[in-house]
Structures are given as structure tokens and as C-alpha cells.
Design an enzyme around this catalytic site. Structure first.
Site, mmCIF file in Angstrom:
data_model
loop_
_atom_site.group_PDB
_atom_site.id
_atom_site.type_symbol
_atom_site.label_atom_id
_atom_site.label_comp_id
_atom_site.label_asym_id
_atom_site.label_seq_id
_atom_site.Cartn_x
_atom_site.Cartn_y
_atom_site.Cartn_z
ATOM 1 N N ALA A 219 0.861 -1.189 0.000
ATOM 2 C CA ALA A 219 0.000 0.000 0.000
ATOM 3 C C ALA A 219 0.899 1.240 0.000
ATOM 4 O O ALA A 219 2.088 1.152 0.306
ATOM 5 C CB ALA A 219 -0.930 0.009 1.213
ATOM 6 N N PHE A 220 0.302 2.389 -0.317
ATOM 7 C CA PHE A 220 1.132 3.600 -0.483
ATOM 8 C C PHE A 220 1.825 3.998 0.804
ATOM 9 O O PHE A 220 2.809 4.741 0.783
ATOM 10 C CB PHE A 220 0.295 4.764 -1.033
ATOM 11 C CG PHE A 220 -0.552 5.465 -0.007
ATOM 12 C CD1 PHE A 220 -0.021 6.474 0.778
ATOM 13 C CD2 PHE A 220 -1.892 5.112 0.179
ATOM 14 C CE1 PHE A 220 -0.796 7.119 1.731
ATOM 15 C CE2 PHE A 220 -2.666 5.752 1.132
ATOM 16 C CZ PHE A 220 -2.121 6.752 1.917
ATOM 17 N N LYS A 221 1.325 3.515 1.944
ATOM 18 C CA LYS A 221 1.915 3.926 3.211
ATOM 19 C C LYS A 221 3.358 3.449 3.362
ATOM 20 O O LYS A 221 4.092 3.951 4.202
ATOM 21 C CB LYS A 221 1.034 3.469 4.360
ATOM 22 C CG LYS A 221 -0.297 4.229 4.330
ATOM 23 C CD LYS A 221 -1.243 3.857 5.419
ATOM 24 C CE LYS A 221 -2.501 4.700 5.380
ATOM 25 N NZ LYS A 221 -3.516 4.186 4.435
ATOM 26 N N ASP A 222 3.777 2.486 2.528
ATOM 27 C CA ASP A 222 5.197 2.111 2.542
ATOM 28 C C ASP A 222 6.080 3.276 2.113
ATOM 29 O O ASP A 222 7.242 3.343 2.527
ATOM 30 C CB ASP A 222 5.444 0.938 1.583
ATOM 31 C CG ASP A 222 4.903 -0.383 2.127
ATOM 32 O OD1 ASP A 222 4.969 -0.589 3.356
ATOM 33 O OD2 ASP A 222 4.425 -1.203 1.319
#
Ligand SMILES: *Cc1c(COP(=O)(O)O)cnc(C)c1O
Length: 462
Positions: free
Chosen positions: A110-113
């Protein structure tokens, strides 16, 4: 670079202090006192560079001398080396004028990485230099927790506790939080929904004695360092499509408003962005607010895009702060009404918001239909959050301005929803296919601040 609180009553901090502090002591969120600006030449010079180099050039002015250039460069290099795509944030085309920005090639899909992978090494290097230890506590609707645990597991100077809503995260999300074996990782299932987890987290921060006792630190998107790392892919994708010579728009599947706020910062720095479109699922408080109906909380409905199931959108406070022309007193007043169900937005403030942000809302039915249609039209599987964004973006397409929809998670992170919509099972990327074989480890706790505090005191290592 100095950082100020959206409520105007906390000390000004430098970048390093703001990163270590998270939530300001007056309850507000830190924002830069002013935004560094990029000239057209500065933007043009980014064309063709590696993602890591773009990240360094964008983040460096905000870090403002508190962290060495070499340390920042190493954190960026180390963080993104775990990604499965050499472009890090590749763009693909959906149809004429509509592009998908794939933000799911990191270790937890997910983009939170993007922010977490960089701030993990940044925290470790700052803490080691200061001989300090901290306790990170985060609340998650699923993706923040897995990304944070992946980024902070095994770090010497950090214990990490993640509160997630029991039974309301996907199996893949839960396993990514409960299977790491490092002794500094603590997955905590809270009996309640995501808003409950966020409310308990706020309680922990507002208990200043407890906060100091355990050196409590936030890595939710209230932490400025996270927003900072997310500015980069707005810039890299716009440049890829011709910025500064060409203006683009973005549509962002939105919950806590952190991701789209990073787009606002990019725009404020001089990136030619026409519209920033907030896409919500049936939990549409932000869409109702931006449509002029005030910010009024209702009950959260579980959806197939759970990372956007929210009523209190923390980073919206940052947007309001700028719409109020940086008036911390007005923001403090608005926020104090939240416990009683919300507030109306004055006319001029709403206009300042809608000058920047558009919005739309997508039902569960339309979300599924969009997954099916994109698959039929392009052969591509998209996750339900991404589908919400793509559907809203379609209402804002403009033949003269390319639209970039953010693909916020990999479809295999939400396999049940994707398969039930379109009949195709999205396979996990090969690096992750042992996820279902590992044992799980977590602690379940009631919706009770005291019980959570007791557990943290007992379980942390120092
Ligand atoms: C976190 C998340 C969102 C919402 O992002 P915010 O920054 O909270 O607005 C959307 N999609 C996915 C997959 C997420 O993990």
C-alpha cells in the site's frame, strides 16, 4: 525550517523535533511555517532522475539542516530498496487522459510504505545519535499498521504498538501485522472500529504524564515526516507527464486526508496542479463537507474499502488551518465542537477549500462495478480503494488536463472484495506468498484507555 501547530499554542519545533513529537502538545498538528518553492527550472531539472534523487531534492529543504544530507540520502536509498518496481511509483495509462499512479510496489503493498520505509531509518539514526528510546503507538484501519511494523521491526531504539479494529481489517493486513517475530513489535486488536482506535490513541497523547513516561511518539499521518515523504510521488508523476510545461490533476482515495494534503503541499511549492479531488466511499463526511453541508459525524459503515472508513479525518485539520489563513484560534474552536458531532464551515473558508479540492462519493455497488469495468477495459485488477478514486476521477476528466488517479493498494491486499466483484482472484506478489504459513501473535484489549496503558507499560522493552 520551523514547524508550527495548527492550534497555535504549542512550541515551534525544527524538523527533527516535529518528527519525534508527532501530535503537538496543544492537540494540533505540525505544519511548516512556510513552504519552500520550486521554480519551473527546478521542476524541469527533475525529469528523468531516479525516484530516490527526486525524493532527496524534494525532502531536503523541509529537513532544514537538522538531519545530515548523507543520513537523509541513506534513509531514502535503504527505504526504497525493498520495493519490487525499479520506478518505485510507476504510471500506467487507463484511457486517454486518465492515468493510474501505482503506489503499491512496497513491502506491504500500500502507499503507506512510501513514508514509512523512509522514516524508519530516519528515526533510528536520530535516536541512536541522541541515545534515546521511544515508544511508537499507532492506530490503523489496516494499512498504516502493516507498513509501520514492516518499517520499524527490529529497530534497536523503538518499541512499536499498533492498535487495529478487531475483525475489521483484511486477512492480509492482519497477518502483515501479527506475523513479524521481532521482540519490539506488538499488534493490539481493539474491540471497536477505527474511530475508536484513533480516539484511544488521542487519549494516550493527551495524558501528558503517560506520554512523557514512555516517550510516546506518533507515526500516524498526523506525523509531518509522513506527509513529507508523500509529496514526492505527486512531483515525480507530474514531471513524468510534462510538468512544469503541463498542468495535471490528481484524484486521491481519501480517509485521513494525509495523502491528498501532501498533494496540496506539492501545489503550494509550485507544482502545476489544477484540481485535487477527494474520493470517498459511503463514509462520505469529507464529500458532504466540501459540498457545503458542514462537517458532521455520523456512524461509520463498514465497507469494502476499509482504509477509508472514517468519520474524524485527522489531517483535514491541516487543510482547514490553511483555508483559515493559518488562524490557530479558529481551528481550535472548530475542533472543540467535534465531540458534539461537528461544525459548519463558514462561507469564505469553504470557498478557500473548494478552490483547491473537488470531491465525490462512491457507493459499494459502484465500487464493485468499477473494478469489473476497469478489468474489462484494460485487463487490470484494481483494489477497492483505487476503484473509488477511479470512479470519482471519471466525473472530473478534462481533455486539456491529464488526470492521475492514485492506486493506493495492491488488489491482492483485498482479495475477497476483488474476487467477489469480478470473479478473478488477485494473486499475491511472489515475495509475499508465505504470509499464510506463518504463526500469528497479537493481544486483544477492550475499548478502555487504562487497559491499553497498562498493557503498553508491561510489554515495552525498556
Ligand atoms: C490509508 C489509505 C487510504 C487513505 O489515505 P489517507 O491518507 O488516510 O487519506 C486510501 N487507500 C488505502 C489503500 C490506504 O491504505
Amino acid at each position: 525550517m520551523r514547524y508550527i501547530s495548527t492550534r497555535g499554542r504549542a512550541d515551534e519545533l525544527d524538523f527533527e523535533e516535529a518528527m519525534l513529537t508527532g501530535l503537538a502538545r496543544d492537540g494540533g498538528l505540525y505544519v511548516p511555517q512556510s513552504f519552500p518553492t520550486f521554480s519551473d527550472d527546478d521542476i524541469a531539472a527533475l525529469a528523468g532522475l531516479r525516484y530516490e534523487e527526486v525524493a532527496f531534492r524534494i525532502m531536503q529543504p523541509f529537513v532544514g539542516g537538522t538531519i545530515d544530507d548523507t543520513v537523509l540520502r541513506q534513509a531514502i536509498e535503504k527505504g526504497y530498496s525493498a520495493f519490487r518496481h525499479v520506478a518505485r511509483a510507476p504510471l500506467v495509462q487507463l484511457k486517454p487522459g486518465h492515468f493510474l499512479l501505482e503506489l503499491f510496489h512496497g513491502p506491504t503493498m500500500a502507499f503507506k510504505d512510501f513514508p514509512m520505509q523512509v522514516i524508519g531509518p530516519l528515526f533510528q539514526s536520530v535516536l541512536a545519535r541522541k541515545h534515546k528510546r521511544i515508544t511508537i503507538v499507532g492506530a490503523t484501519s489496516g494499512d498504516t499498521g502493516s507498513a509501520a511494523i514492516e518499517a520499524f521491526r527490529g529497530l534497536e531504539n523503538v518499541d512499536i504498538f499498533i492498535l487495529y479494529p478487531a475483525g475489521r481489517v483484511s486477512d492480509v493486513q492482519r497477518r502483515q501485522m501479527t506475523t513479524p517475530t521481532a521482540a519490539n513489535v506488538h499488534a493490539v486488536a481493539i474491540e471497536g472500529d477505527f474511530d475508536v482506535c484513533q480516539a484511544r490513541l488521542k487519549d494516550l497523547f493527551n495524558d501528558l504524564e503517560f506520554r512523557d513516561e514512555i516517550a510516546l511518539t506518533a507515526i500516524n499521518s498526523i506525523n509531518w515526516a509522513r506527509i513529507l515523504a508523500q509529496i514526492v510521488y505527486y512531483v515525480s508523476s507530474a514531471v513524468e507527464l510534462g510538468a512544469p510545461g503541463r498542468t495535471v490533476s490528481f484524484t486521491v482515495p481519501t480517509g485521513n486526508f494525509g495523502d491528498i494534503f501532501a498533494g496540496f503541499v506539492a501545489k503550494s511549492m509550485g507544482l502545476p496542479i489544477d484540481r485535487l479531488i477527494v474520493a470517498t466511499n459511503q463514509n462520505d463526511i469529507l464529500h458532504r463537507c466540501l459540498s457545503g453541508h458542514g462537517y458532521h459525524t455520523v456512524e461509520t459503515l463498514p465497507s469494502i474499502s476499509p482504509s477509508m472508513d472514517i468519520q474524524v479525518s485527522s489531517n483535514f485539520e491541516r487543510a482547514l488551518f490553511f483555508a483559515y489563513d493559518r488562524d490557530g484560534r479558529s481551528v481550535t474552536h472548530l475542533m472543540s465542537t467535534l465531540e458534539n458531532g461537528g461544525f459548519d464551515v463558514p462561507h469564505d473558508v469553504l470557498r478557500a477549500l473548494t478552490d483547491v479540492y473537488g470531491s465525490g462519493r462512491v457507493s459499494e455497488e459502484e465500487t464493485r462495478a468499477t473494478i469489473v469495468r476497469v478489468y474489462e477495459e484494460t485487463g487490470r485488477l484494481i483494489c477497492p480503494h483505487t476503484a473509488v478514486g477511479v470512479r470519482v476521477a471519471e466525473d472530473f476528466l478534462d481533455p486539456t488536463v491529464p488526470m492521475i488517479s492514485l492506486a493506493t493498494a495492491h488488489p491482492s491486499k483485498f482479495p475477497t472484495a476483488v474476487e467477489s466483484a469480478c470473479g478473478v482472484h488477485p494473486p499475491l506478489p511472489s515475495l509475499m506468498d508465505d504470509l499464510y504459513d506463518k504463526p500469528e501473535r497479537f493481544t486483544q484489549i477492550a475499548d478502555d484507555t487504562q487497559a491499553i496503558q497498562d498493557y503498553i507499560r508491561r510489554a515495552r522493552r525498556q
